[in-house]
Design a protein around this motif. Structure first.
Motif, PDB file in Angstrom:
ATOM      1  N   ASN A  52      11.464  68.551  -1.618  1.00 49.25           N
ATOM      2  CA  ASN A  52      10.659  69.301  -2.585  1.00 49.25           C
ATOM      3  C   ASN A  52      11.528  70.309  -3.332  1.00 49.25           C
ATOM      4  OD1 ASN A  52       7.763  68.389  -1.788  1.00 49.25           O
ATOM      5  ND2 ASN A  52       8.719  68.938   0.160  1.00 49.25           N
ATOM      6  N   LYS A  54      11.870  71.138  -6.398  1.00 47.83           N
ATOM      7  CA  LYS A  54      11.282  71.909  -7.493  1.00 47.83           C
ATOM      8  C   LYS A  54      10.694  73.223  -6.981  1.00 47.83           C
ATOM      9  CE  LYS A  54      10.213  71.743 -11.967  1.00 47.83           C
ATOM     10  NZ  LYS A  54      11.212  71.593 -13.036  1.00 47.83           N
ATOM     11  N   SER A  55       9.959  73.154  -5.896  1.00 49.30           N
ATOM     12  CA  SER A  55       9.344  74.359  -5.344  1.00 49.30           C
ATOM     13  C   SER A  55      10.216  75.056  -4.309  1.00 49.30           C
ATOM     14  CB  SER A  55       7.978  74.023  -4.725  1.00 49.30           C
ATOM     15  OG  SER A  55       8.085  72.974  -3.798  1.00 49.30           O
ATOM     16  N   PRO A  57      14.015  75.105  -3.978  1.00 47.35           N
ATOM     17  CA  PRO A  57      15.436  74.843  -4.267  1.00 47.35           C
ATOM     18  C   PRO A  57      16.343  75.675  -3.362  1.00 47.35           C
ATOM     19  CG  PRO A  57      14.506  76.307  -5.930  1.00 47.35           C
ATOM     20  CD  PRO A  57      13.374  75.911  -5.022  1.00 47.35           C
ATOM     21  N   ASN A 149       2.948  68.811  -1.926  1.00 46.50           N
ATOM     22  CA  ASN A 149       4.365  68.623  -1.647  1.00 46.50           C
ATOM     23  C   ASN A 149       4.561  67.425  -0.734  1.00 46.50           C
ATOM     24  OD1 ASN A 149       5.714  71.115  -2.829  1.00 46.50           O
ATOM     25  ND2 ASN A 149       4.145  72.078  -1.558  1.00 46.50           N
ATOM     26  N   SER A 179      15.239  74.539 -17.908  1.00 43.74           N
ATOM     27  CA  SER A 179      15.713  73.254 -17.389  1.00 43.74           C
ATOM     28  C   SER A 179      17.205  73.298 -17.050  1.00 43.74           C
ATOM     29  CB  SER A 179      15.437  72.134 -18.390  1.00 43.74           C
ATOM     30  OG  SER A 179      16.194  72.313 -19.574  1.00 43.74           O
ATOM     31  N   PRO A 182      18.110  74.355 -12.504  1.00 42.93           N
ATOM     32  CA  PRO A 182      17.305  73.633 -11.509  1.00 42.93           C
ATOM     33  C   PRO A 182      17.260  74.309 -10.148  1.00 42.93           C
ATOM     34  CG  PRO A 182      19.385  72.501 -11.920  1.00 42.93           C
ATOM     35  CD  PRO A 182      19.273  73.565 -12.965  1.00 42.93           C
ATOM     36  N   HIS A 185      14.010  76.634  -9.840  1.00 43.25           N
ATOM     37  CA  HIS A 185      12.755  75.964 -10.198  1.00 43.25           C
ATOM     38  C   HIS A 185      12.797  75.191 -11.513  1.00 43.25           C
ATOM     39  CE1 HIS A 185      11.159  77.993  -6.745  1.00 43.25           C
ATOM     40  NE2 HIS A 185      11.311  79.178  -7.292  1.00 43.25           N
ATOM     41  N   GLY A 186      13.779  75.419 -12.358  1.00 43.00           N
ATOM     42  CA  GLY A 186      13.921  74.605 -13.553  1.00 43.00           C
ATOM     43  C   GLY A 186      12.806  74.791 -14.559  1.00 43.00           C
ATOM     44  N   ILE A 189       6.216  73.354 -14.760  1.00 43.96           N
ATOM     45  CA  ILE A 189       5.561  72.136 -14.283  1.00 43.96           C
ATOM     46  C   ILE A 189       4.232  71.894 -14.998  1.00 43.96           C
ATOM     47  CG2 ILE A 189       6.738  72.163 -12.050  1.00 43.96           C
ATOM     48  CD1 ILE A 189       3.157  73.084 -11.998  1.00 43.96           C
ATOM     49  N   TRP A 222       5.383  77.727 -13.469  1.00 46.92           N
ATOM     50  CA  TRP A 222       6.606  77.249 -12.835  1.00 46.92           C
ATOM     51  C   TRP A 222       6.376  77.091 -11.336  1.00 46.92           C
ATOM     52  CZ3 TRP A 222       6.708  80.319 -17.099  1.00 46.92           C
ATOM     53  CH2 TRP A 222       7.664  80.063 -18.095  1.00 46.92           C
ATOM     54  N   ALA A 223       7.020  76.120 -10.706  1.00 56.03           N
ATOM     55  CA  ALA A 223       7.019  76.037  -9.245  1.00 56.03           C
ATOM     56  C   ALA A 223       7.556  77.343  -8.675  1.00 56.03           C
ATOM     57  CB  ALA A 223       7.882  74.861  -8.788  1.00 56.03           C
TER      58      ALA A 223
END
Length: 265
Positions: A52, A54-55, A57, A149, A179, A182, A185-186, A189, A222-223
């Motif tokens: 997971n 994204k959430s 990192p 998740n 973006s 990353p 969270h990049g 979402i 955002w995540a």
């Protein structure tokens, strides 16, 4: 305070003179979410982070059980004292919050540091995109969602998101900027209707504080690194320590090292 160095802020947190959320503090340096678990839970949680990203990192983790510092984090960093508010969980339940965890530290503890969206806020501000929680001096609003998740044994649950309202013309640029990061969270979402991701009332965040959403602005999500705290409730480890939402570890790692997934180690 916003112009203080990471070391100075950590020292102020350690001696109790800085007790606020850390959004906007020490521009240019990485802030991290924290999870501390007994060693027997570490492998599952590491896999949860890897599945997971994204959430959750992963920025860094303990080299050995019992470690409470790590050289790459900066000068004189102590995981036990350098966050201004911690959460203590027992069997998955939040028991209390505290400004120091030295007195409950155990030699079998492993810590995990996860990227935080506060790190990309600096890049947004540099492009003249307002970050409302900073301009209103509030803790960023965070919400539970209906986004699942990937589970790892008992570590499972839904994603938590942070929200910043933006003008429609700023959303694409904000996505392009974020973006590039990353490890914090990049890109967003979701943007637009909060109900699409299970948020029923944008004015009542689950964590943090509500911020003003001006006419014509769109909520952008955002995540968020508070996500593990929901997974911890499901995994029910006998003890776990996290940061309190919005109260981060400020490191000496430059934000620029996170751009496009550069390896900081």
């Amino acid at each position: 305070m916003q112009q203080s160095t990471p070391l100075r802020i950590r020292q102020q947190i350690r001696n109790g003179t800085f007790t606020k959320p850390t959004s906007g503090c020490a521009p240019g340096f990485v802030q991290c979410n924290l999870v501390i678990l007994p060693k027997e839970y570490a492998d599952d949680f590491l896999t949860f982070c890897q599945l997971n990203p994204k959430s959750c990192p992963l920025i860094a983790m303990s080299e050995n059980a019992g470690d409470f510092t790590l050289e790459i984090l900066g000068v004189d960093v102590d995981i036990r004292t350098d966050i201004s508010l911690y959460r203590i969980y027992e069997n998955g339940e939040l028991i209390r919050e505290t400004a120091d965890v030295k007195n409950i530290w155990q030699n079998n503890f492993m810590f995990f540091l996860l990227g935080c969206s506060f790190s990309f806020e600096e890049a947004l501000l540099a492009e003249n995109i307002e970050v409302r929680n900073i301009s209103e001096e509030k803790n960023v609003p965070m919400y539970k969602t209906n986004i699942s998740n990937s589970p790892v044994n008992d570590f499972k649950g839904e994603m938590v998101v942070s929200m910043r309202p933006l003008k429609p013309q700023d959303i694409e640029r904000a996505s392009q900027i974020c973006s590039q990061f990353p490890k914090v969270h990049g890109a967003p979402i979701h943007f637009g209707n909060p109900l699409d991701i299970g948020i029923t009332d944008i004015n009542y965040p689950d964590f943090g504080e509500a911020v003003t959403i001006k006419e014509g602005e769109i909520p952008v999500f955002w995540a968020c690194g508070v996500t593990p705290q929901l997974a911890i409730k499901n995994a029910k480890p006998p003890i776990c320590i996290t940061h309190s939402p919005g109260y981060m570890l400020i490191t000496d790692i430059p934000n620029t090292s996170l751009r496009n997934n550069i390896d900081i180690q």
